[in-house]
Scaffold this motif. Structure first.
Motif, PDB file in Angstrom:
ATOM      1  N   ILE A 248       0.853  -1.189   0.000  1.00 10.99           N
ATOM      2  CA  ILE A 248       0.000   0.000   0.000  1.00 10.99           C
ATOM      3  C   ILE A 248       0.888   1.239   0.000  1.00 10.99           C
ATOM      4  O   ILE A 248       1.724   1.417   0.899  1.00 10.99           O
ATOM      5  N   THR A 249       0.716   2.083  -1.001  1.00  8.04           N
ATOM      6  CA  THR A 249       1.482   3.321  -1.098  1.00  8.04           C
ATOM      7  C   THR A 249       0.544   4.513  -0.976  1.00  8.04           C
ATOM      8  O   THR A 249      -0.571   4.503  -1.506  1.00  8.04           O
ATOM      9  N   ASN A 250       1.014   5.539  -0.257  1.00  9.40           N
ATOM     10  CA  ASN A 250       0.249   6.758   0.002  1.00  9.40           C
ATOM     11  C   ASN A 250      -1.128   6.459   0.594  1.00  9.40           C
ATOM     12  O   ASN A 250      -2.081   7.196   0.366  1.00  9.40           O
ATOM     13  N   ASN A 251      -1.220   5.372   1.368  1.00  6.53           N
ATOM     14  CA  ASN A 251      -2.485   4.967   1.996  1.00  6.53           C
ATOM     15  C   ASN A 251      -3.628   4.891   0.998  1.00  6.53           C
ATOM     16  O   ASN A 251      -4.790   5.101   1.345  1.00  6.53           O
ATOM     17  N   SER A 252      -3.310   4.591  -0.262  1.00  5.24           N
ATOM     18  CA  SER A 252      -4.337   4.597  -1.292  1.00  5.24           C
ATOM     19  C   SER A 252      -4.204   3.433  -2.264  1.00  5.24           C
ATOM     20  O   SER A 252      -5.095   2.600  -2.366  1.00  5.24           O
ATOM     21  N   ARG A 253      -3.093   3.366  -2.982  1.00 13.14           N
ATOM     22  CA  ARG A 253      -2.947   2.341  -4.017  1.00 13.14           C
ATOM     23  C   ARG A 253      -2.497   1.026  -3.399  1.00 13.14           C
ATOM     24  O   ARG A 253      -1.461   0.948  -2.745  1.00 13.14           O
ATOM     25  N   MET A 254      -3.280  -0.021  -3.606  1.00 10.67           N
ATOM     26  CA  MET A 254      -2.989  -1.333  -3.056  1.00 10.67           C
ATOM     27  C   MET A 254      -2.663  -2.297  -4.197  1.00 10.67           C
ATOM     28  O   MET A 254      -3.433  -2.410  -5.151  1.00 10.67           O
ATOM     29  N   GLU A 255      -1.537  -2.983  -4.079  1.00  6.49           N
ATOM     30  CA  GLU A 255      -1.137  -3.981  -5.069  1.00  6.49           C
ATOM     31  C   GLU A 255      -1.004  -5.334  -4.394  1.00  6.49           C
ATOM     32  O   GLU A 255      -0.320  -5.466  -3.373  1.00  6.49           O
ATOM     33  N   ALA A 256      -1.653  -6.352  -4.949  1.00  5.38           N
ATOM     34  CA  ALA A 256      -1.567  -7.702  -4.397  1.00  5.38           C
ATOM     35  C   ALA A 256      -0.195  -8.293  -4.694  1.00  5.38           C
ATOM     36  O   ALA A 256       0.310  -8.195  -5.814  1.00  5.38           O
ATOM     37  N   ILE A 257       0.418  -8.900  -3.679  1.00  3.55           N
ATOM     38  CA  ILE A 257       1.714  -9.542  -3.832  1.00  3.55           C
ATOM     39  C   ILE A 257       1.638 -10.925  -3.193  1.00  3.55           C
ATOM     40  O   ILE A 257       0.758 -11.208  -2.377  1.00  3.55           O
ATOM     41  N   GLY A 258       2.559 -11.801  -3.559  1.00  2.00           N
ATOM     42  CA  GLY A 258       2.556 -13.144  -3.004  1.00  2.00           C
ATOM     43  C   GLY A 258       1.800 -14.122  -3.879  1.00  2.00           C
ATOM     44  O   GLY A 258       1.407 -13.822  -5.008  1.00  2.00           O
ATOM     45  N   SER A 259       1.563 -15.309  -3.336  1.00  3.44           N
ATOM     46  CA  SER A 259       1.103 -16.426  -4.163  1.00  3.44           C
ATOM     47  C   SER A 259      -0.391 -16.687  -4.118  1.00  3.44           C
ATOM     48  O   SER A 259      -0.895 -17.501  -4.896  1.00  3.44           O
ATOM     49  N   GLY A 260      -1.134 -16.047  -3.219  1.00  2.33           N
ATOM     50  CA  GLY A 260      -2.539 -16.398  -3.036  1.00  2.33           C
ATOM     51  C   GLY A 260      -3.504 -15.281  -3.378  1.00  2.33           C
ATOM     52  O   GLY A 260      -3.274 -14.494  -4.296  1.00  2.33           O
ATOM     53  N   LEU A 261      -4.578 -15.189  -2.599  1.00  2.04           N
ATOM     54  CA  LEU A 261      -5.683 -14.288  -2.897  1.00  2.04           C
ATOM     55  C   LEU A 261      -5.875 -13.236  -1.814  1.00  2.04           C
ATOM     56  O   LEU A 261      -5.654 -13.481  -0.636  1.00  2.04           O
ATOM     57  N   VAL A 262      -6.326 -12.051  -2.255  1.00  4.92           N
ATOM     58  CA  VAL A 262      -6.786 -10.988  -1.363  1.00  4.92           C
ATOM     59  C   VAL A 262      -8.274 -10.783  -1.638  1.00  4.92           C
ATOM     60  O   VAL A 262      -8.675 -10.582  -2.788  1.00  4.92           O
ATOM     61  N   ILE A 263      -9.088 -10.863  -0.594  1.00  7.93           N
ATOM     62  CA  ILE A 263     -10.530 -10.665  -0.712  1.00  7.93           C
ATOM     63  C   ILE A 263     -10.883  -9.294  -0.142  1.00  7.93           C
ATOM     64  O   ILE A 263     -10.494  -8.970   0.987  1.00  7.93           O
ATOM     65  N   LEU A 264     -11.601  -8.485  -0.926  1.00  8.72           N
ATOM     66  CA  LEU A 264     -12.066  -7.176  -0.451  1.00  8.72           C
ATOM     67  C   LEU A 264     -13.582  -7.214  -0.290  1.00  8.72           C
ATOM     68  O   LEU A 264     -14.295  -7.664  -1.195  1.00  8.72           O
TER      69      LEU A 264
ATOM     70  N   VAL B  80     -18.056  -7.902  -3.324  1.00  5.32           N
ATOM     71  CA  VAL B  80     -16.846  -8.639  -2.987  1.00  5.32           C
ATOM     72  C   VAL B  80     -15.924  -8.668  -4.197  1.00  5.32           C
ATOM     73  O   VAL B  80     -16.354  -8.988  -5.311  1.00  5.32           O
ATOM     74  N   HIS B  81     -14.662  -8.321  -3.991  1.00  6.48           N
ATOM     75  CA  HIS B  81     -13.658  -8.339  -5.048  1.00  6.48           C
ATOM     76  C   HIS B  81     -12.560  -9.329  -4.666  1.00  6.48           C
ATOM     77  O   HIS B  81     -12.257  -9.497  -3.481  1.00  6.48           O
ATOM     78  N   VAL B  82     -11.949  -9.958  -5.652  1.00  2.32           N
ATOM     79  CA  VAL B  82     -10.865 -10.907  -5.429  1.00  2.32           C
ATOM     80  C   VAL B  82      -9.659 -10.461  -6.246  1.00  2.32           C
ATOM     81  O   VAL B  82      -9.740 -10.317  -7.464  1.00  2.32           O
ATOM     82  N   LEU B  83      -8.532 -10.236  -5.554  1.00  2.78           N
ATOM     83  CA  LEU B  83      -7.296  -9.819  -6.209  1.00  2.78           C
ATOM     84  C   LEU B  83      -6.279 -10.949  -6.136  1.00  2.78           C
ATOM     85  O   LEU B  83      -6.200 -11.660  -5.132  1.00  2.78           O
ATOM     86  N   SER B  84      -5.493 -11.098  -7.183  1.00  4.34           N
ATOM     87  CA  SER B  84      -4.322 -11.967  -7.160  1.00  4.34           C
ATOM     88  C   SER B  84      -3.109 -11.142  -7.580  1.00  4.34           C
ATOM     89  O   SER B  84      -3.223  -9.949  -7.860  1.00  4.34           O
ATOM     90  N   LYS B  85      -1.965 -11.769  -7.637  1.00  8.74           N
ATOM     91  CA  LYS B  85      -0.693 -11.081  -7.805  1.00  8.74           C
ATOM     92  C   LYS B  85      -0.726 -10.035  -8.919  1.00  8.74           C
ATOM     93  O   LYS B  85      -1.170 -10.319 -10.038  1.00  8.74           O
ATOM     94  N   PHE B  86      -0.264  -8.833  -8.609  1.00  4.01           N
ATOM     95  CA  PHE B  86      -0.129  -7.666  -9.483  1.00  4.01           C
ATOM     96  C   PHE B  86      -1.443  -6.911  -9.714  1.00  4.01           C
ATOM     97  O   PHE B  86      -1.422  -5.819 -10.294  1.00  4.01           O
ATOM     98  N   ASP B  87      -2.591  -7.446  -9.291  1.00  6.18           N
ATOM     99  CA  ASP B  87      -3.838  -6.682  -9.386  1.00  6.18           C
ATOM    100  C   ASP B  87      -3.772  -5.507  -8.411  1.00  6.18           C
ATOM    101  O   ASP B  87      -3.106  -5.578  -7.376  1.00  6.18           O
ATOM    102  N   THR B  88      -4.487  -4.428  -8.732  1.00  8.22           N
ATOM    103  CA  THR B  88      -4.462  -3.239  -7.881  1.00  8.22           C
ATOM    104  C   THR B  88      -5.870  -2.767  -7.547  1.00  8.22           C
ATOM    105  O   THR B  88      -6.835  -3.067  -8.260  1.00  8.22           O
ATOM    106  N   TYR B  89      -5.953  -2.020  -6.445  1.00  5.85           N
ATOM    107  CA  TYR B  89      -7.224  -1.412  -6.022  1.00  5.85           C
ATOM    108  C   TYR B  89      -6.889  -0.068  -5.393  1.00  5.85           C
ATOM    109  O   TYR B  89      -5.948   0.043  -4.588  1.00  5.85           O
ATOM    110  N   ASP B  90      -7.637   0.963  -5.761  1.00  7.25           N
ATOM    111  CA  ASP B  90      -7.405   2.305  -5.242  1.00  7.25           C
ATOM    112  C   ASP B  90      -8.447   2.633  -4.179  1.00  7.25           C
ATOM    113  O   ASP B  90      -9.648   2.612  -4.460  1.00  7.25           O
ATOM    114  N   LEU B  91      -7.993   2.930  -2.974  1.00  5.11           N
ATOM    115  CA  LEU B  91      -8.906   3.214  -1.871  1.00  5.11           C
ATOM    116  C   LEU B  91      -9.635   4.540  -2.022  1.00  5.11           C
ATOM    117  O   LEU B  91     -10.687   4.740  -1.411  1.00  5.11           O
TER     118      LEU B  91
END
Length: 290
Positions: free
Chosen positions: A223-239, A266-277
Motif C-alpha cells: 500500500i502506497t500513500n495509503n491509497s494504491r494497493m497492489e496484491a503480492i505473493g502467491s494467493g488471494l486478497v478478498i475485499l 466482494v472483489h478478489v485480487l491476485s498477484k499484481f492486481d491493484t485497487y485504489d482506496l
C-alpha cells in the motif's frame, strides 16, 4: 495528507523457509522457491537502501519471540540483506527505552511478526515507540511490514477475536483499536485457509464505509500513500465493500442471532492486481478483456 511511507501487510505463513525443520535440504535454495518472486524479496526491493537497508524484526506479538526472530534473520540474510536485527519488546516499559527508540529511529524497515495482535497493541499502543512509528511512516521513506498479527494491527480498527463458524452471529466478532497506520479499512489474516469471510462481513456491516481486507496466507498488499494497493505473493486478497448495502437486520436482532445482509460487493485480487482506496477502482493485471 501525503504519506511517504509504505505499508506491506501479509496474511501469515510467509514462505520464508522453515530452517528449524529436521528434514530440510542442506541446500537452502531448494527450500526457498518463494524468495525470488515473493513477499520478502519485494520488501527489500521497496526498501530505501534495498539489501543494505536497516531492518528491525519486531517479535512483540509472538509467544516464542526467541525462536521466531532468528528465522527472519536467516531468511532475509539469504536474500542478501546485510543489516538485520531482532528487536524484542516484551513489556510495555521497553517501548519507552531510549536504546529501543534509537533503533526504531534508525530503521528503514520494521517487520512485525505474527502472534497475538492484542498483545502487540496493548504493549505498544500509545507509547513513545508508537508515536515514532507513526511519524516515520507518515514523513519518511520507511516501510512497515507486518505478517498475521502484524498485519491485523496496522489499521485503525482491528479484529482481535471471533471464531470463523460463528462469525455471522451478532456480537461474535470483537473489534478494538489498532496501531492506526491506515484508516478506512479493517484487516483479517489467514483468510482463505481459515474460512474467515464471515468475520469481515460482520465487521463491515456495522460500518459500511470501512473496506474489509482478507489476506490469504503467503499473500499480501503493498500500500502506497495509503491509497494504491497492489496484491503480492502467491494467493488471494478478498475485499469486502459495504458501501452499496441495501438492508440488514443488524440493529433488530439480539446478541447471538444470525445477521442478514443484502448487497455486499466482494472483489478478489491476485498477484499484481491493484485497487485504489480513493476511487474504489480495481484493475486486473491479466484481464481477459484487454
Amino acid at each position: 495528507m501525503n504519506i511517504r511511507g509504505k505499508l506491506i501487510i501479509i496474511g501469515g505463513a510467509v514462505d520464508k523457509g522453515s530452517f528449524t525443520e529436521t528434514d530440510l535440504d542442506k541446500n537452502v535454495s531448494n527450500n526457498l522457491n518463494f524468495f525470488e518472486a515473493g513477499i520478502l524479496r519485494r520488501v527489500l526491493v521497496e526498501a530505501k537502501h534495498q539489501e543494505k537497508s536497516r531492518i528491525e524484526v519486531i517479535t512483540t506479538a509472538s509467544k516464542i519471540p526467541r525462536e521466531i526472530g532468528p528465522e527472519y534473520i536467516k531468511a532475509l540474510n539469504y536474500l542478501g540483506a546485510t543489516n538485520v536485527d531482532v528487536l524484542h519488546i516484551e513489556r510495555r516499559e521497553q517501548a519507552t527505552d531510549p536504546e529501543v527508540l534509537e533503533r526504531l529511529k534508525a530503521a528503514d524497515v520494521v517487520m512485525f511478526t505474527g502472534g497475538d495482535q492484542l498483545r502487540l497493541t496493548s504493549i505498544l499502543g500509545g507509547s513513545l515507540f508508537h508515536d515514532i512509528l507513526l511519524d516515520k511512516y507518515q514523513n519518511e521513506d520507511f516501510i512497515y511490514a507486518g505478517t498475521s498479527a502484524g498485519a491485523a494491527a496496522a489499521s485503525n480498527n482491528m479484529i482481535y477475536q471471533g471464531s470463523s463458524h460463528e462469525a455471522l452471529l451478532k456480537g461474535e466478532v470483537k473489534i478494538t483499536s489498532g496501531l492506526g497506520l491506515i484508516d478506512g479499512v479493517i484487516i483479517d489474516t489467514h483468510f482463505v485457509q481459515r474460512g474467515r469471510i464471515g468475520r469481515l462481513f460482520q465487521s463491515v456491516v456495522g460500518n459500511p464505509r470501512t473496506l474489509g481486507i482478507g489476506l490469504g496466507e503467503d499473500t499480501g498488499l503493498l500500500i502506497t500513500n495509503n491509497s494504491r494497493m497492489e496484491a503480492i505473493g502467491s494467493g488471494l486478497v478478498i475485499l469486502v465493500d459495504g458501501r452499496q448495502i441495501k438492508d440488514t437486520n443488524l440493529t433488530e436482532i439480539e446478541l447471538g442471532q444470525p445477521i442478514s445482509v443484502n448487497n455486499f460487493a466482494v472483489h478478489v485480487l491476485s498477484k499484481f492486481d491493484t485497487y485504489d482506496l480513493k476511487t474504489h477502482k480495481m484493475h486486473i493485471q491479466s484481464s481477459q478483456y484487454i
